[in-house]
Design a protein around this motif. Structure first.
Motif, PDB file in Angstrom:
ATOM      1  N   HIS A   1       0.829  -1.210   0.000  1.00 46.13           N
ATOM      2  CA  HIS A   1       0.000   0.000   0.000  1.00 46.13           C
ATOM      3  C   HIS A   1       0.863   1.260   0.000  1.00 46.13           C
ATOM      4  N   TYR A   2       1.878   1.286   0.836  1.00 44.01           N
ATOM      5  CA  TYR A   2       2.726   2.477   0.916  1.00 44.01           C
ATOM      6  C   TYR A   2       3.447   2.724  -0.411  1.00 44.01           C
ATOM      7  N   LYS A   3       3.955   1.677  -1.005  1.00 49.71           N
ATOM      8  CA  LYS A   3       4.655   1.867  -2.279  1.00 49.71           C
ATOM      9  C   LYS A   3       3.704   2.381  -3.352  1.00 49.71           C
ATOM     10  N   TRP A   4       2.517   1.809  -3.406  1.00 50.00           N
ATOM     11  CA  TRP A   4       1.549   2.247  -4.414  1.00 50.00           C
ATOM     12  C   TRP A   4       1.180   3.712  -4.206  1.00 50.00           C
ATOM     13  N   ALA A   5       0.892   4.083  -2.961  1.00 48.84           N
ATOM     14  CA  ALA A   5       0.457   5.456  -2.678  1.00 48.84           C
ATOM     15  C   ALA A   5       1.567   6.461  -2.986  1.00 48.84           C
ATOM     16  N   LEU A   6       2.798   6.147  -2.607  1.00 52.88           N
ATOM     17  CA  LEU A   6       3.906   7.071  -2.863  1.00 52.88           C
ATOM     18  C   LEU A   6       4.214   7.165  -4.355  1.00 52.88           C
ATOM     19  N   ASP A   7       4.125   6.044  -5.061  1.00 53.61           N
ATOM     20  CA  ASP A   7       4.303   6.094  -6.515  1.00 53.61           C
ATOM     21  C   ASP A   7       3.230   6.982  -7.150  1.00 53.61           C
TER      22      ASP A   7
ATOM     23  N   TYR B   1       4.797  10.174  -8.850  1.00 55.38           N
ATOM     24  CA  TYR B   1       4.953   9.973 -10.293  1.00 55.38           C
ATOM     25  C   TYR B   1       3.690  10.307 -11.093  1.00 55.38           C
ATOM     26  N   LYS B   2       2.509  10.085 -10.520  1.00 59.34           N
ATOM     27  CA  LYS B   2       1.282  10.423 -11.232  1.00 59.34           C
ATOM     28  C   LYS B   2       0.891  11.876 -10.996  1.00 59.34           C
ATOM     29  N   HIS B   3       0.899  12.288  -9.710  1.00 56.04           N
ATOM     30  CA  HIS B   3       0.514  13.663  -9.378  1.00 56.04           C
ATOM     31  C   HIS B   3       1.699  14.626  -9.367  1.00 56.04           C
ATOM     32  N   ASN B   4       2.903  14.061  -9.433  1.00 52.76           N
ATOM     33  CA  ASN B   4       4.097  14.877  -9.675  1.00 52.76           C
ATOM     34  C   ASN B   4       4.424  15.832  -8.533  1.00 52.76           C
ATOM     35  N   PHE B   5       4.232  15.403  -7.297  1.00 56.39           N
ATOM     36  CA  PHE B   5       4.624  16.227  -6.154  1.00 56.39           C
ATOM     37  C   PHE B   5       6.124  16.090  -5.897  1.00 56.39           C
ATOM     38  N   ASP B   6       6.721  17.135  -5.347  1.00 56.41           N
ATOM     39  CA  ASP B   6       8.145  17.118  -5.005  1.00 56.41           C
ATOM     40  C   ASP B   6       8.376  16.508  -3.627  1.00 56.41           C
ATOM     41  N   ARG B   7       7.377  16.650  -2.749  1.00 60.96           N
ATOM     42  CA  ARG B   7       7.488  16.114  -1.384  1.00 60.96           C
ATOM     43  C   ARG B   7       6.139  15.552  -0.969  1.00 60.96           C
ATOM     44  N   VAL B   8       6.174  14.578  -0.077  1.00 58.95           N
ATOM     45  CA  VAL B   8       4.953  13.962   0.448  1.00 58.95           C
ATOM     46  C   VAL B   8       5.094  13.791   1.954  1.00 58.95           C
ATOM     47  N   ILE B   9       4.042  14.160   2.677  1.00 65.23           N
ATOM     48  CA  ILE B   9       3.961  13.924   4.128  1.00 65.23           C
ATOM     49  C   ILE B   9       3.001  12.769   4.346  1.00 65.23           C
ATOM     50  N   ILE B  10       3.447  11.760   5.083  1.00 65.24           N
ATOM     51  CA  ILE B  10       2.654  10.545   5.312  1.00 65.24           C
ATOM     52  C   ILE B  10       2.165  10.524   6.754  1.00 65.24           C
ATOM     53  N   LEU B  11       0.859  10.385   6.911  1.00 70.00           N
ATOM     54  CA  LEU B  11       0.238  10.259   8.228  1.00 70.00           C
ATOM     55  C   LEU B  11      -0.516   8.940   8.312  1.00 70.00           C
ATOM     56  N   GLU B  12      -0.495   8.314   9.476  1.00 69.57           N
ATOM     57  CA  GLU B  12      -1.340   7.150   9.699  1.00 69.57           C
ATOM     58  C   GLU B  12      -2.702   7.614  10.186  1.00 69.57           C
ATOM     59  N   ASP B  13      -3.695   6.717  10.129  1.00 68.97           N
ATOM     60  CA  ASP B  13      -5.071   7.119  10.404  1.00 68.97           C
ATOM     61  C   ASP B  13      -5.420   7.155  11.885  1.00 68.97           C
ATOM     62  N   ASP B  14      -4.416   7.140  12.751  1.00 63.91           N
ATOM     63  CA  ASP B  14      -4.683   7.215  14.190  1.00 63.91           C
ATOM     64  C   ASP B  14      -3.872   8.328  14.841  1.00 63.91           C
ATOM     65  N   MET B  15      -3.647   9.419  14.092  1.00 67.69           N
ATOM     66  CA  MET B  15      -2.818  10.506  14.589  1.00 67.69           C
ATOM     67  C   MET B  15      -3.600  11.819  14.627  1.00 67.69           C
ATOM     68  N   GLU B  16      -3.246  12.670  15.577  1.00 68.70           N
ATOM     69  CA  GLU B  16      -3.729  14.038  15.618  1.00 68.70           C
ATOM     70  C   GLU B  16      -2.513  14.957  15.574  1.00 68.70           C
ATOM     71  N   ILE B  17      -2.604  16.027  14.786  1.00 69.42           N
ATOM     72  CA  ILE B  17      -1.427  16.869  14.578  1.00 69.42           C
ATOM     73  C   ILE B  17      -1.435  18.057  15.523  1.00 69.42           C
TER      74      ILE B  17
END
Length: 389
Positions: A188-194, A198-214
């Motif tokens: 899942h992580y590899k697919w999402a980051l790809d 590569y598809k949406h062409n972002f320079d950086r990505v921030i990854i959060l899990e679904d049990d976090m509050e910022i």
């Protein structure tokens, strides 16, 4: 009189013949009527049988019509859902989320699977601080699998873009007893980051899990950290998580710590780093750094560690509380580290032979701030280039 009596008898004979004829005609008529009645009954039975057959055929046809109508209704619902999804994706597309006059700092993706209530809490926490900087940090939810409640919850937000990872390939573990879930997570992580790089062409990505509050300064922190990632190619990722980040163990809100333990839990990486990691992304356990090391980390200035006063591990917390400056405590192995960490109340856990938050085996935290405590491994000083300490 005798002649009249004879004549009367002669008259009876024709009458008898007439009576017999009439009776025969009546019998013939009755027989004909009976035959016609039987034919009518047979015809009625045949008609009834045909009617029943026709009714059965009509009933079967009605059932088929009902089934076809039900199928048509399901297809119409599916088409409506697909149409709504397409419209939703178009409505939430990057053209609406991203202001073209401003280059995003990073995409933010929340990794989800089957916990709709957790996802809602995380999304609400992110939107609380992301709304004012949405053009800098476009928000995504990436769901692994097809849990309907998670999909429905993600699509209920107009402020994010929904992605779905459907993986039907069987999982073959490499070692007995391994959990399939870790392989699924890695895929899942590899697919999402790809997708995001590569598809949406972002320079950086921030990854959060679904049990976090910022935290309120989450996006300010990553905007500042983005410059570090671009400048220092020895940094693999920047994380907002600190296992020893409780208020009693910290002092300077601007301090950053370098670690060779991957903390995860709210982290950012660049496309250039992902270009290196993606081809060798492991099948499982992607965040234990096995095979993912990015070489070339600079050694920090060891003077601060060198100048800290060395104390033994026995009653270390008590001794440290009586020393005004920074202290340095050397541990011999994992068991010794856990015993010392337990005295101070900091995180004891190791992963893959490395203490959490450590860099070159050194774990640093504040104790009775601003005092710093350095828990130093057997080879840490040598790795930091410190001699005669």
């Amino acid at each position: 009189m005798a002649k009249l009596s004879c004549d009367f008898r002669f008259l009876l004979i024709p009458a008898a013949f007439v009576f017999i004829y009439i009776q025969m005609r009546l019998f013939a008529t009755q027989s004909e009527y009976a035959d016609r009645l039987a034919e009518a009954v047979d015809a009625e039975h045949h008609c009834t049988s045909q009617m029943r057959l026709l009714i059965d055929q009509i009933s079967m046809q009605q059932e088929q019509i009902v089934a076809l109508e039900e199928g048509k209704r399901r297809k119409e619902q599916e088409c409506a859902q697909l149409k709504a999804l397409v419209q939703d994706l178009e409505k939430k597309g990057l053209q609406r989320i991203i202001d073209k006059s401003q280059v995003p700092v990073a995409a933010v993706v929340i990794m989800a699977c089957n916990r709709a209530d957790y996802l809602e809490r995380t999304v609400d926490s992110v939107l609380k601080y992301q709304s004012s900087v949405a053009s800098k940090y476009p928000l995504f939810v990436s769901q692994d699998g097809s849990d309907p409640s998670v999909r429905s919850k993600a699509l209920s937000y107009n402020q994010l873009t929904y992605m779905q990872h459907l993986d039907f390939d069987p999982v073959h573990t490499e070692r007995p007893g391994e959990l399939i879930a870790y392989y699924k997570i890695a895929r899942h992580y590899k697919w999402a980051l790809d997708e995001l790089f590569y598809k949406h062409n972002f320079d950086r990505v921030i990854i959060l899990e679904d049990d976090m509050e910022i935290a309120p300064d989450f996006f300010d922190y990553f905007e500042a950290a983005a410059a570090l990632l671009d400048k220092d190619k020895s940094i693999m990722a920047v994380s907002s998580w600190n296992d020893n980040g409780q208020k009693q163990f910290v002092h300077d809100p601007y301090a950053l710590y370098r670690s060779d333990f991957f903390p995860g839990l709210g982290w950012m990486l660049t496309r250039s780093t992902w270009n290196e990691l993606s081809p060798k992304w492991p099948k499982a356990y992607p965040f234990w750094l096995s095979g993912l090391e990015v070489t070339g980390f600079e050694l920090p200035n060891g003077d601060i560690v060198k100048n800290a006063k060395p104390i033994p591990g026995t009653d270390a917390a008590l001794k440290a509380s009586n020393i005004p400056g920074d202290v340095r405590i050397q541990y011999t192995d994992q068991s010794d580290f856990e015993q010392i960490a337990r005295q101070f109340g900091v995180f004891e856990e190791w992963k893959d032979g490395v203490p959490r938050t450590a860099y070159k085996g050194v774990v640093v935290f504040r104790y009775q701030p601003p005092k710093r405590v350095f828990l130093v491994g057997p080879d840490s000083l040598q790795q930091l280039g410190i001699e005669n300490a």
